[in-house]
Write an enzyme that holds these catalytic residues in place. Structure first.
Site, PDB file in Angstrom:
ATOM      1  N   ASP A  97     -74.441 -85.617  25.491  1.00 24.24           N
ATOM      2  CA  ASP A  97     -75.026 -86.199  26.692  1.00 24.24           C
ATOM      3  C   ASP A  97     -74.318 -85.529  27.864  1.00 24.24           C
ATOM      4  OD1 ASP A  97     -76.505 -87.893  25.156  1.00 24.24           O
ATOM      5  OD2 ASP A  97     -75.523 -89.738  25.811  1.00 24.24           O
ATOM      6  N   SER A 119     -65.323 -84.562  30.351  1.00 24.10           N
ATOM      7  CA  SER A 119     -64.988 -83.170  30.125  1.00 24.10           C
ATOM      8  C   SER A 119     -66.233 -82.330  29.879  1.00 24.10           C
ATOM      9  CB  SER A 119     -63.984 -83.027  28.989  1.00 24.10           C
ATOM     10  OG  SER A 119     -63.334 -81.784  29.088  1.00 24.10           O
ATOM     11  N   HIS A 129     -71.667 -82.595  19.376  1.00 22.95           N
ATOM     12  CA  HIS A 129     -72.330 -82.274  18.123  1.00 22.95           C
ATOM     13  C   HIS A 129     -72.654 -80.785  18.034  1.00 22.95           C
ATOM     14  CE1 HIS A 129     -73.247 -86.613  17.147  1.00 22.95           C
ATOM     15  NE2 HIS A 129     -72.894 -86.689  18.426  1.00 22.95           N
TER      16      HIS A 129
END
Length: 287
Positions: A117, A274, A173
């Site tokens: 995201d 981050s 991911h």
């Protein structure tokens, strides 16, 4: 093609005001001197791993109420997002089955999905965009990967910058089927990676100064972990995980040399926001 783990974000104005003061005043520079230190980040991470940090969950939810609106998208103790035993357990909470449903993975063999995201910023050809940040704080690929030969191989490649905000889902991911190598650590500072810091030239021209007026280039100054992702369709792609101010921990959940499918979990960040950067060789990806 970029997949569907990426979404938009509403900037938090109170956080932005704090950071503007931190990067644009002498007092702010004094505070930043301590906050960007590794020992400070380690201490913060240790605290947020302790049960004493639990009250900060409600404080954080008051700052980012949209998390409550999407609480059903995450696993939580007894279905209550405030009942994690520590702040960090809350911060890097996992997706619920419903959360995975609203973040569908494009499984087409020719697609690449965002690793997180995030806010997404794309540089289609690094050889034509060496100065894509403001105030002369240029992006230096050689310094970024700390490897001259590697930088040469990707000098005209495509860069995808995926910046996570504090209120985002903080696990990342694999963007395609691949075999990941071990992370190579590059030591550095821990400056902020807030959107104020990532102000492209196009926004600067309309009057937005950005934090780089302070001479900060967090992409090449912050601690970074360079991971090569080897794949049949994309070849070797660089995945660079960038540390940030107050990010106490970066955890990896993959095993070096194993084959992972697109969308499989790669790792997660402790407290802080981050960035994950993907760099493809020229002609590998259309954006």
């Amino acid at each position: 093609m970029i997949g569907t783990l990426c979404h938009g974000e509403t900037e938090d104005m109170s956080t932005n005001r704090i950071l503007k003061g931190m990067y644009r005043s002498k007092l702010g520079a004094f505070k930043r001197f301590f906050l960007k230190r590794r020992i400070t980040s380690k201490l913060v991470g240790t605290f947020f791993d302790s049960r004493m940090s639990k009250p900060y969950i409600k404080y954080f939810l008051n700052m980012y109420p949209d998390i409550v609106d999407h609480a059903h998208e995450f696993e939580s103790p007894d279905g209550d997002i405030t009942q994690f035993s520590t702040f960090n357990h809350f911060f890097y909470r996992k997706l619920s089955p419903h959360g995975r449903t609203v973040r569908p993975i494009d499984m087409h063999e020719n697609s690449v999905v965002s690793p997180a995201d995030c806010h997404l910023f794309v540089v289609d050809d690094l050889s034509k965009n060496p100065d894509f940040y403001v105030k002369g704080c240029t992006f230096n690929l050689n310094k970024f990967v700390d490897n001259t030969a590697m930088a040469h191989n990707y000098r005209d490649g495509t860069l995808l910058l995926c910046r996570l905000s504090p209120n985002d889902y903080h696990r990342f991911h694999f963007p395609f089927d691949c075999t990941p190598h071990r992370p190579v650590r590059i030591r550095g500072n821990l400056e902020s990676v807030n959107p104020i810091a990532y102000t492209p030239i196009t926004l600067h021209s309309s009057g937005n100064d950005g934090l780089y007026s302070a001479g900060v280039q967090p992409l090449t100054d912050n601690e970074r972990h360079v991971i090569t992702l080897t794949s049949d369709r994309c070849g070797d792609v660089l995945c660079v995980v960038v540390g940030a101010m107050m990010v106490g921990q970066i955890h990896y959940t993959y095993t070096e040399g194993h084959v992972y499918s697109k969308g499989s979990e790669m790792g997660y960040f402790g407290f802080g926001a981050s960035t994950v950067v993907l760099i493809f060789k020229r002609g590998t990806i259309d954006v």
